[in-house]
Design a protein around this motif. Structure first.
Motif, PDB file in Angstrom:
ATOM      1  N   PHE A   1       0.828  -1.202   0.000  1.00 54.86           N
ATOM      2  CA  PHE A   1       0.000   0.000   0.000  1.00 54.86           C
ATOM      3  C   PHE A   1       0.869   1.260   0.000  1.00 54.86           C
ATOM      4  N   LYS A   2       1.911   1.242   0.819  1.00 55.28           N
ATOM      5  CA  LYS A   2       2.803   2.400   0.889  1.00 55.28           C
ATOM      6  C   LYS A   2       3.480   2.645  -0.451  1.00 55.28           C
TER       7      LYS A   2
ATOM      8  N   LYS B   1      -0.457   5.013  -0.739  1.00 53.17           N
ATOM      9  CA  LYS B   1      -1.503   5.056   0.284  1.00 53.17           C
ATOM     10  C   LYS B   1      -0.873   5.288   1.656  1.00 53.17           C
ATOM     11  N   TYR B   2      -1.599   5.969   2.522  1.00 54.57           N
ATOM     12  CA  TYR B   2      -1.127   6.188   3.885  1.00 54.57           C
ATOM     13  C   TYR B   2      -1.384   4.947   4.730  1.00 54.57           C
TER      14      TYR B   2
ATOM     15  N   ILE C   1      -5.623   3.158   5.393  1.00 53.85           N
ATOM     16  CA  ILE C   1      -6.326   1.953   4.959  1.00 53.85           C
ATOM     17  C   ILE C   1      -6.045   0.770   5.879  1.00 53.85           C
TER      18      ILE C   1
ATOM     19  N   ASP D   1     -12.010  -1.279  -0.340  1.00 53.87           N
ATOM     20  CA  ASP D   1     -10.866  -1.686   0.487  1.00 53.87           C
ATOM     21  C   ASP D   1     -10.609  -3.179   0.341  1.00 53.87           C
TER      22      ASP D   1
ATOM     23  N   GLU E   1      -8.942  -3.899  -2.840  1.00 52.79           N
ATOM     24  CA  GLU E   1      -7.556  -3.447  -2.783  1.00 52.79           C
ATOM     25  C   GLU E   1      -6.680  -4.422  -2.007  1.00 52.79           C
TER      26      GLU E   1
END
Length: 317
Positions: free
Chosen positions: A56-57, A61-62, A105, A199, A202
């Protein structure tokens, strides 16, 4: 995510990847592959979540469980840094939790203890103090007998400038391991953690992409995603099988002992029991989706009604 739909129904998944001559999850004592008393090797859910967070990073994404400029920090420091970058005040209570769930997330997926400590005269008081994540994984297990190997070597450089001989090293690995994880996403918990249908999509992509993308170290370079199966239950159904891996078997393909396996060529994946269990509860199931490696061989064809996720062929994935 504010305009997205909260997780609309229960989901259940099975995810498997393999590793060759690598250490999927070293223990805290000697960094050997983790093993149960009966000889079964396993990988913690924390390791899988780390793969997912790192992916994710990498996608911008945070994530809440993260470093600041590659330096470790506590939760208070991480959140304070995030708020400053967003020009937000140091809020508290339910407003703080709402910001965290909106922004991170991994908090929506996995929850958090929100164990804040006072720092720089700021001591956040979140409400609630603990939030259970909507998505939970069991520890993964190697689904066959595996062989541990110790690899000895020497470093290139001497231990001192005036020494020409390198130091001895030992590297612990598994010859080959096919590792299966079970997971459940609960729609009731999602109402609290604000996990959405998007989500969930993802995280499926992240699981498949992350283990392959994590191979920037010697211990993880041999990892490849092999099977991902996701069950979407009908809305309002209060049911899940649990431990889907119990219904999936690896059958020797060429007579080799399981401990000598070295690739998917050495076994066939038998989904017969899983298909039988799914068929017995088909009135509760909206759809079944899957992704599979082209190297995996199955005893029978994957049912045509199962929907391909197409993660590896999706140009936007």
């Amino acid at each position: 995510m504010s305009n997205e739909t909260l997780l609309s129904s229960r989901r259940e998944l099975f995810f498997a990847y393999d590793i060759k001559m690598g250490n999927p999850n070293g223990d805290p004592d000697e960094n050997r592959p983790r093993v149960l008393p009966d000889g079964t090797y396993y990988v913690t859910d924390v390791r899988l979540k780390r793969f997912i967070r790192d992916y994710f990073k990498s996608q911008g994404k945070y994530i809440l469980v993260d470093t600041i400029d590659s330096k470790t920090t506590n939760l208070t420091g991480r959140v304070a840094h995030f708020l400053r970058t967003k020009n937000k005040s140091e809020v508290a209570g339910s407003e703080l939790v709402d910001i965290l769930l909106e922004s991170f997330i991994d908090a929506r997926l996995f929850g958090s203890s929100f164990a804040f400590k006072e720092q720089d005269n700021w001591k956040p008081k979140p409400v609630p103090k603990t939030l259970t994540g909507a998505l939970q994984f069991n520890h993964g297990e190697v689904m066959h007998k595996a062989e541990a190997v110790d690899i000895h070597g020497t470093t290139t450089f001497g231990s001192d400038e005036d020494k020409s001989q390198g130091t001895f090293t030992t590297y612990f690995a598994l010859r080959y391991a096919f590792i299966g994880f079970n997971g459940v996403a609960n729609e009731h918990s999602a109402k609290l953690s604000k996990m959405t249908d998007e989500d969930y999509k993802e995280v499926l992509k992240a699981m498949w992409k992350s283990v392959r993308g994590s191979g920037n170290t010697r211990t993880k370079v041999g990892q490849v995603p092999r099977i991902l199966i996701s069950i979407n239950y009908r809305k309002g159904v209060e049911y899940q099988f649990g431990n889907l891996s119990d219904y999936i078997k690896l059958v020797p393909a060429n007579g080799k002992d399981e401990k000598t396996w070295s690739s998917p060529d050495d076994y066939i994946v038998d989904l017969d029991l899983l298909k039988k269990r799914l068929d017995s509860q088909k009135d509760k199931i909206e759809s079944i989706s899957y992704e599979t490696s082209p190297d995996v061989k199955y005893k029978d064809e994957i049912p045509p009604e199962w929907l391909p996720l197409n993660i590896d062929t999706d140009k936007n994935a």
